[in-house]
Design a protein around this motif. Structure first.
Motif, short mmCIF file in Angstrom:
data_model
loop_
_atom_site.label_atom_id
_atom_site.label_comp_id
_atom_site.label_asym_id
_atom_site.label_seq_id
_atom_site.Cartn_x
_atom_site.Cartn_y
_atom_site.Cartn_z
N ASN A 196 0.82 -1.22 0.00
CA ASN A 196 0.00 0.00 0.00
C ASN A 196 0.85 1.27 0.00
O ASN A 196 0.33 2.36 -0.23
CB ASN A 196 -0.95 0.00 1.20
N LYS A 199 1.19 1.65 -4.06
CA LYS A 199 0.08 1.31 -4.95
C LYS A 199 -0.33 2.46 -5.86
O LYS A 199 -0.85 2.23 -6.96
CB LYS A 199 -1.12 0.84 -4.12
N LYS A 229 -1.26 -4.70 -8.53
CA LYS A 229 -2.45 -3.93 -8.90
C LYS A 229 -3.73 -4.51 -8.33
O LYS A 229 -4.62 -3.77 -7.87
CB LYS A 229 -2.54 -3.85 -10.43
N ASP A 230 -3.84 -5.83 -8.30
CA ASP A 230 -5.08 -6.48 -7.87
C ASP A 230 -5.06 -6.92 -6.41
O ASP A 230 -5.89 -7.73 -5.97
CB ASP A 230 -5.36 -7.71 -8.76
N TYR A 231 -4.11 -6.43 -5.63
CA TYR A 231 -4.06 -6.78 -4.21
C TYR A 231 -5.25 -6.17 -3.46
O TYR A 231 -5.80 -5.14 -3.85
CB TYR A 231 -2.77 -6.25 -3.56
N ASP A 232 -5.62 -6.83 -2.34
CA ASP A 232 -6.67 -6.31 -1.46
C ASP A 232 -6.00 -5.44 -0.38
O ASP A 232 -5.24 -5.93 0.45
CB ASP A 232 -7.43 -7.47 -0.81
N TYR A 233 -6.29 -4.13 -0.40
CA TYR A 233 -5.64 -3.20 0.51
C TYR A 233 -6.55 -2.81 1.70
O TYR A 233 -6.28 -1.84 2.40
CB TYR A 233 -5.24 -1.92 -0.25
N LYS A 234 -7.60 -3.57 1.93
CA LYS A 234 -8.53 -3.24 3.02
C LYS A 234 -7.99 -3.64 4.38
O LYS A 234 -8.14 -2.92 5.36
CB LYS A 234 -9.89 -3.89 2.76
N ASN A 235 -7.38 -4.82 4.47
CA ASN A 235 -6.92 -5.34 5.76
C ASN A 235 -5.53 -4.75 6.08
O ASN A 235 -4.50 -5.29 5.70
CB ASN A 235 -6.84 -6.87 5.71
#
Length: 427
Positions: A196, A199, A229-235
């Motif tokens: 992150n 990103k 690019k397609d990583y999940d950056y919520k957690n």
């Protein structure tokens, strides 16, 4: 022979069992008669008291010989004191003391018994024992190499931890760099421990912002940004704590790498000081030569290459009784030295990736010849190791450079090419 003038009559023998706080000494004469025992503290004042006791049994015709199992660690201070005062100090192999202790019908182990056994070994093996002073540089070299190996092992552990941490942050991190611990890779993990942080970068911005001493082309920046690019950056809970953990691991790896480089420079300096030419042998560098020499020690300890081969656990061991006579593979000896010679032998009979050029055509030809004679591959490799030991012994004992026989090498290369053609025809 006139035994009245025998060399061993001119000495008394002092065996010393060394410990951290105290040492125990036992004094015997050449007839193995116990003259005195003395336990003293590990300091110079008590060393002088020991000499006062020993000198009671000496005169102009009889001088003391001191035997110590440990002349480089627990007994280093005492050995240095004795050497500086002009006394003879012998290094005793602990296996000899153990064998002497086992001669008693009832095996007991006390400091006094150990000291007496050391004194007896000093008496029996007087002409074969190495002087403590001669072993100083080899012991120092071995300590440096042991420390370098320990740091390398710690670095491997840190790399494994880094793998585990990056798996949570960068699932496809193996596609970023060819190795996880290159200069660019370590700088990248240290500056950007979580995706992150980069990103929103463009490739140009990432290349400009990323500070590294390694190589980082623009296509590498494009590849990394594409992969994340397609990583999940919520957690992002506790992300800062995990970032600190990765930076700490990376710093440990960098520090270890720097220490290893410094240790290698110091090891090579000591190797150059010894003045040996072992690195002129095909397949050996100064660093690997130093590793071999630190295990061998003073080459004068070995009367011939056969003795060195036994010490390295390469020469076969004889087991015979009555009409039964056989030789078996030697599983003993110095296993560290055995490992160095084993890997050198494996490299000597190997070729390049395309199998077009052997690293050492002479040894490869010798290896194939032994197999054709009926040896197994393992036995043939042991024969190669034995020949390597012969060469190492000659280089160290004569202190000469190794001269590769070029004419024989050309013949062996020709034989190897013919063997390849025959294999291709069979296919």
């Amino acid at each position: 022979m006139n035994y009245d003038n025998h060399r061993k009559l001119k000495f008394i023998y002092v065996g010393i069992d060394c410990h951290k706080q105290t040492h125990t000494a036992c004094v015997i004469n050449c007839f193995n008669e116990k003259l005195d025992t003395y336990t003293f503290k590990n300091n110079v004042n008590n060393f002088k008291k020991l000499l006062n006791i020993v000198n009671k049994y000496t005169d102009e015709s009889v001088s003391p010989v001191f035997g110590l199992e440990d002349t480089k660690h627990l007994g280093h201070t005492l050995a240095t004191f004795l050497l500086n005062n002009g006394y003879t100090v012998k290094h005793i192999n602990s296996t000899l003391t153990y064998a002497e202790r086992k001669k008693f019908p009832i095996i007991s182990k006390t400091d006094e018994i150990d000291a007496q056994c050391i004194a007896k070994v000093t008496l029996d093996e007087l002409d074969n024992l190495p002087d403590a002073q001669d072993e100083e540089i080899y012991w120092t070299l071995k300590q440096l190499i042991s420390m370098k190996n320990m740091i390398s092992c710690n670095n491997v552990k840190h790399k494994n931890k880094l793998h585990a941490q990056l798996l949570h942050h960068y699932p496809n991190y193996k596609d970023f760099f060819c190795m996880i611990d290159t200069t660019s890779a370590l700088d990248f993990w240290e500056q950007y421990p979580s995706p992150n942080m980069i990103k929103d970068f463009t490739p140009e911005e990432l290349k400009k912002d990323f500070k590294t001493k390694g190589r980082f082309p623009i296509y590498k920046a494009e590849l990394i940004l594409k992969l994340i690019k397609d990583y999940d950056y919520k957690n992002v809970n506790y992300q800062e704590d995990r970032n600190m953990l990765i930076r700490t691991i990376v710093n440990n790896i960098k520090s270890g790498n720097e220490q290893i480089l410094e240790m290698e420079k110091q090891i090579i300096k000591l190797y150059d000081k010894l003045g040996f030419k072992l690195h002129t042998f095909v397949g050996l560098s100064k660093m690997t030569s130093a590793e071999i020499i630190c295990e061998i020690g003073n080459i004068k300890r070995f009367k011939n290459s056969g003795k060195l081969a036994k010490y390295a656990g390469i020469a076969p061991v004889n087991f015979s009784s009555g009409n039964h006579d056989k030789t078996i593979r030697n599983e003993y000896g110095n296993r560290q030295l055995n490992g160095y010679i084993y890997y050198l032998a494996c490299r000597s009979i190997s070729t390049d990736r395309n199998r077009e050029k052997p690293h050492n055509a002479i040894f490869l030809n010798y290896y194939y010849k032994k197999i054709e004679d009926g040896k197994t591959k393992r036995q043939a490799l042991t024969c190669v190791m034995r020949r390597i030991i012969n060469i190492i012994y000659n280089i160290l004992s004569k202190n000469e450079e190794y001269k590769h026989p070029e004419e024989l090498n050309e013949i062996c290369i020709s034989n190897y090419n013919e063997r390849l053609k025959q294999q291709e025809e069979k296919l």
